[in-house]
Motif scaffolding. Sequence first.
Motif, mmCIF file in Angstrom:
data_model
loop_
_atom_site.group_PDB
_atom_site.id
_atom_site.type_symbol
_atom_site.label_atom_id
_atom_site.label_comp_id
_atom_site.label_asym_id
_atom_site.label_seq_id
_atom_site.Cartn_x
_atom_site.Cartn_y
_atom_site.Cartn_z
ATOM 1 N N ILE A 109 19.353 38.864 79.820
ATOM 2 C CA ILE A 109 20.506 39.672 79.431
ATOM 3 C C ILE A 109 20.670 40.753 80.491
ATOM 4 O O ILE A 109 19.688 41.343 80.940
ATOM 5 N N VAL A 110 21.907 40.993 80.885
ATOM 6 C CA VAL A 110 22.211 42.030 81.863
ATOM 7 C C VAL A 110 23.138 43.048 81.212
ATOM 8 O O VAL A 110 24.150 42.679 80.612
ATOM 9 N N GLU A 111 22.786 44.329 81.311
ATOM 10 C CA GLU A 111 23.636 45.414 80.829
ATOM 11 C C GLU A 111 24.226 46.136 82.031
ATOM 12 O O GLU A 111 23.495 46.492 82.958
ATOM 13 N N LEU A 112 25.552 46.333 81.992
ATOM 14 C CA LEU A 112 26.298 46.931 83.094
ATOM 15 C C LEU A 112 27.234 48.005 82.569
ATOM 16 O O LEU A 112 27.590 47.990 81.381
ATOM 17 N N PRO A 113 27.700 48.906 83.430
ATOM 18 C CA PRO A 113 28.712 49.863 82.992
ATOM 19 C C PRO A 113 29.955 49.119 82.480
ATOM 20 O O PRO A 113 30.292 48.035 82.978
ATOM 21 N N ALA A 114 30.620 49.678 81.496
ATOM 22 C CA ALA A 114 31.820 49.053 80.931
ATOM 23 C C ALA A 114 32.827 48.765 82.033
ATOM 24 O O ALA A 114 33.106 49.611 82.878
#
Length: 118
Positions: A93-98
């Motif tokens: 899973i990758v979390e990035l800025p909106a």
Amino acid sequence: MRLIHESDVAVPLATRVEVADSFLARARGLTFRHSVPEGYALVFAFDRPVRRSLHMLFVPFSIDAVWLVDGEVTRVARLDPWIGIARGRGDTIVELPAGAAEAVEPGDVVRIDGGSAV
């Protein structure tokens, strides 16, 4: 390290990549942070693909989340601050800025630059 989105062309999604590689780092995620800078990605790598969920409890900003199986995108979601929750199947899973994953779609490939798919 860079996170690269490959569809028709290779485009950097992030130029600063942090890997949550311990139990504590995975549990903490982006919790209690006030923001994340543009060009940032937090990567969660797991041993096998299963349905995994993310929550935004104590995260006061929106993010884009990308679920991958062997580097192939299986889901992309925008999570709202404080109340967002989403599930997808993935070994990563990758979390990035909106907004950073706006052009990413299921079936695309995402990889860490200099290596194979995430």
